[in-house]
Design a protein around this motif. Structure first.
Motif: not given
Length: 206
Positions: A88-92, A110-111, A162-163
């Motif tokens: 479960t990919p998450a921003t954290t 993705q972030t 890349l941001a």
């Protein structure tokens, strides 16, 4: 750590320094630590001083193991190509690439909180399509003996943009190969190219 949202002690937040932390200061987005340590959270680039994302509260560190289980080539979106499984990919999320050559493919928009590239690592990315953006919201460093390719090992096929998130930094001490991709940020993002570092680009195909 004290969680101001719940007014309780958060026992799961552990930056995991491998030595003594003798000084600490809290900012709005990060905690800054100094002391006699040579890695923080398994990241050997954080020596004696580290900026730790407050997103690390409850965050999980995933180490790239690729299709073979020890790094190399693999599918970014395949949960089993990370340890532990990144179901479960998450921003954290904190993503770790250890020393060695790694080629994660199928990188989506993705972030993530942190992108940790260890000394001696070479990471060559390939997106699911053209102009997929990977946003990193905490400070990141490319060590002097490491390399990050945003273009699949020099071939401009679905390069990854890349941001750098607001208030975050990207410090290049080694090599960053942008090729036909780009590095972007906000008015409060910072990009540093250290003495002796290499930044390469290739706009011939655009």
């Amino acid at each position: 750590a004290f969680d101001v949202g719940t007014n309780a002690i958060n026992m799961t937040w552990n930056p995991n320094a491998n030595g003594t932390v003798s000084a600490i200061a809290a900012g709005p987005s990060w905690v800054y630590a100094g002391g006699n340590f040579t890695s923080m959270g398994g990241d050997a680039t954080k020596q004696y001083f580290a900026a730790i994302s407050l997103a690390g509260s409850g965050a999980t560190t995933y180490t790239w193991i690729g299709a073979g289980g020890s790094g190399g080539t693999g599918d970014w979106q395949n949960a089993g190509h990370w340890m532990p499984n990144r179901t479960t990919p998450a921003t954290t999320d904190i993503l770790q690439f250890n020393a060695g050559a790694h080629t994660p493919t199928n990188v989506p928009i993705q972030t993530i909180a942190q992108l940790n590239i260890a000394a001696g690592a070479r990471v060559s990315m390939r997106g699911t399509a053209v102009n997929q953006t990977l946003t990193v919201t905490s400070p990141m460093t490319i060590p002097a003996t490491a390399r990050l390719d945003l273009d699949f090992d020099g071939a401009p096929m679905n390069p990854v943009q890349l941001a750098i998130g607001a208030g975050a930094t990207c410090t290049v001490n080694g090599t960053l190969n942008v090729s036909t991709a780009s590095v972007t940020g906000t008015a409060t993002s910072f990009f540093t190219l250290s003495a002796g570092a290499t930044l390469s680009t290739d706009r011939s195909s655009r």
